[in-house]
Design an enzyme around this catalytic site. Structure first.
Site, PDB file in Angstrom:
ATOM      1  N   GLU A 100       0.835  -1.199   0.000  1.00  0.00           N
ATOM      2  CA  GLU A 100       0.000   0.000   0.000  1.00  0.00           C
ATOM      3  C   GLU A 100       0.876   1.258   0.000  1.00  0.00           C
ATOM      4  O   GLU A 100       1.872   1.339   0.715  1.00  0.00           O
ATOM      5  CB  GLU A 100      -0.897   0.005   1.243  1.00  0.00           C
ATOM      6  CG  GLU A 100      -1.840   1.195   1.294  1.00  0.00           C
ATOM      7  CD  GLU A 100      -2.671   1.242   2.563  1.00  0.00           C
ATOM      8  OE1 GLU A 100      -3.853   1.588   2.463  1.00  0.00           O
ATOM      9  OE2 GLU A 100      -2.136   0.936   3.655  1.00  0.00           O
TER      10      GLU A 100
ATOM     11  N   LYS B  84      -8.902   3.203  -2.893  1.00  0.00           N
ATOM     12  CA  LYS B  84      -9.446   2.705  -1.627  1.00  0.00           C
ATOM     13  C   LYS B  84     -10.757   3.428  -1.343  1.00  0.00           C
ATOM     14  O   LYS B  84     -10.818   4.660  -1.384  1.00  0.00           O
ATOM     15  CB  LYS B  84      -8.427   2.958  -0.512  1.00  0.00           C
ATOM     16  CG  LYS B  84      -8.751   2.327   0.831  1.00  0.00           C
ATOM     17  CD  LYS B  84      -7.585   2.557   1.792  1.00  0.00           C
ATOM     18  CE  LYS B  84      -7.812   1.885   3.136  1.00  0.00           C
ATOM     19  NZ  LYS B  84      -6.644   2.061   4.042  1.00  0.00           N
TER      20      LYS B  84
ATOM     21  N   CYS C 254      -5.089  -2.625   2.780  1.00  0.00           N
ATOM     22  CA  CYS C 254      -5.073  -2.493   4.231  1.00  0.00           C
ATOM     23  C   CYS C 254      -6.401  -2.919   4.855  1.00  0.00           C
ATOM     24  O   CYS C 254      -6.872  -4.022   4.636  1.00  0.00           O
ATOM     25  CB  CYS C 254      -4.694  -1.058   4.581  1.00  0.00           C
ATOM     26  SG  CYS C 254      -4.145  -0.790   6.282  1.00  0.00           S
TER      27      CYS C 254
END
Length: 335
Positions: A46, A127, A168
């Site tokens: 990430e 995200k 994540c």
């Protein structure tokens, strides 16, 4: 059971913090190294470019470093991204890249891209909800970012494989995960920043944010989705700690953070830690994935197939891209 094997590479490395040019150079070098190791796919963590903003867990407002961060983030339609795509093509390797996406209004997003061995950008997403303090830096994704699985053609005995990714704590969002499973991924890249072991049962720190907790989420994704999971973490050593001034904060206090691993579709860890478990070590974790094991595990658990009850429980999805400006439709004129 044995079927066609796909060799993959999972990076465990320290970013070139807040340095776009240096980040791209290191990315290209790692792509070449993975290809020399006979890998057909290489995974990055990430916010690999230009590094995860660790300072947000020490001080949420830092306009100086935040400005530099935005200036060194990666645009999708840029010469830097073209360099990475060219490296994928030159080395005949698929690249799954975690990066910070900059747009022309100077907003930034936690983003991911899947690049084919021919250098084609197969998938780009953001995200959908930055985690906690990440919201001081990053914007939200939108409906189109729910498409997070792409068909990657490796040719030969392997052929086309569905490859997906999440970032994540997206791995803690049940509905998002279920939508990911519905896209029938066989290989999933779980992208994480540097993560440290939990300090102990009596510590106030959340176990779910620790190296153990994050790996648990990746292993759960493997079991639920019946897919291989490439658990990819970054490293933060003294350069990052000093540069972002994170000493004494909640995270990024000591060198380390690296815990990359390959996880089988039944949840077991397939690979040993790098350098006898030294979390500050940089390198690449390799694994040979027997794709027949995906079929075997799906035969037991297919949560979007035989092991589901859509007559009782189902998921509604809106994939429309939402914009800040929506022109009002003019009324139609009578003819």
């Amino acid at each position: 059971m044995s079927g066609p094997a796909l060799k993959v590479a999972i990076t465990q490395a320290q970013p070139k913090w807040l340095d776009l040019a240096g980040s791209v150079e290191k990315t290209v070098n790692l792509i070449a190294e993975a290809a020399k190791g006979d890998a057909r796919l290489v995974a990055f963590p990430e916010c690999w470019i230009p590094g995860y903003p660790g300072w947000i867990w020490q001080r949420p407002v830092d306009p100086i470093i935040n400005t530099k961060y935005i200036q060194n983030s990666l645009s999708v339609n840029s010469a830097e991204m073209n360099t990475i795509k060219s490296a994928a093509k030159e080395n005949n390797i698929a690249v799954v890249l975690g990066f910070v996406e900059a747009i022309d209004t100077h907003s930034v997003y936690i983003a991911q891209a899947i690049i084919s061995p021919k250098g084609e950008l197969l998938m780009h997403r953001r995200k959908i909800k930055p985690t906690h303090m990440e919201r001081t830096v990053f914007g939200d994704g939108s409906g189109s970012d729910l498409t997070n699985v792409a068909d990657v053609d490796f040719g030969g005995d392997i052929g086309v494989v569905k490859v997906g990714t999440l970032a994540c704590w997206e791995h803690a969002l049940p509905l998002l995960k279920y939508h990911t499973y519905s896209q029938k991924e066989a290989i999933h890249i779980a992208m994480w920043p540097p993560i440290d072991p939990h300090p102990g049962v009596d510590a106030p720190a959340l176990w779910s944010m620790s190296a153990e907790g994050c790996q648990n989420l990746s292993q759960t994704h493997a079991i639920e989705g019946g897919a291989y999971v490439l658990h990819c973490t970054a490293v933060c050593n003294e350069e990052g700690i000093e540069g972002m001034k994170t000493k004494g904060g909640l995270l990024f206090q000591e060198p380390g953070g690296g815990h990359s691993a390959a996880i089988a579709p039944d949840g077991r860890r397939l690979t040993k830690p790098l350098a006898d478990g030294n979390p500050a070590a940089e390198g690449i974790v390799y694994a040979d994935l027997d794709m027949a094991r995906v079929v075997m595990n799906k035969g037991f658990i297919d949560v979007v197939g035989h092991y589901s009850r859509p007559d009782l429980l189902w998921l509604g999805v809106d994939k429309a891209q939402k914009g800040c400006v929506v022109p009002k439709r003019e009324p139609e004129q009578d003819v």
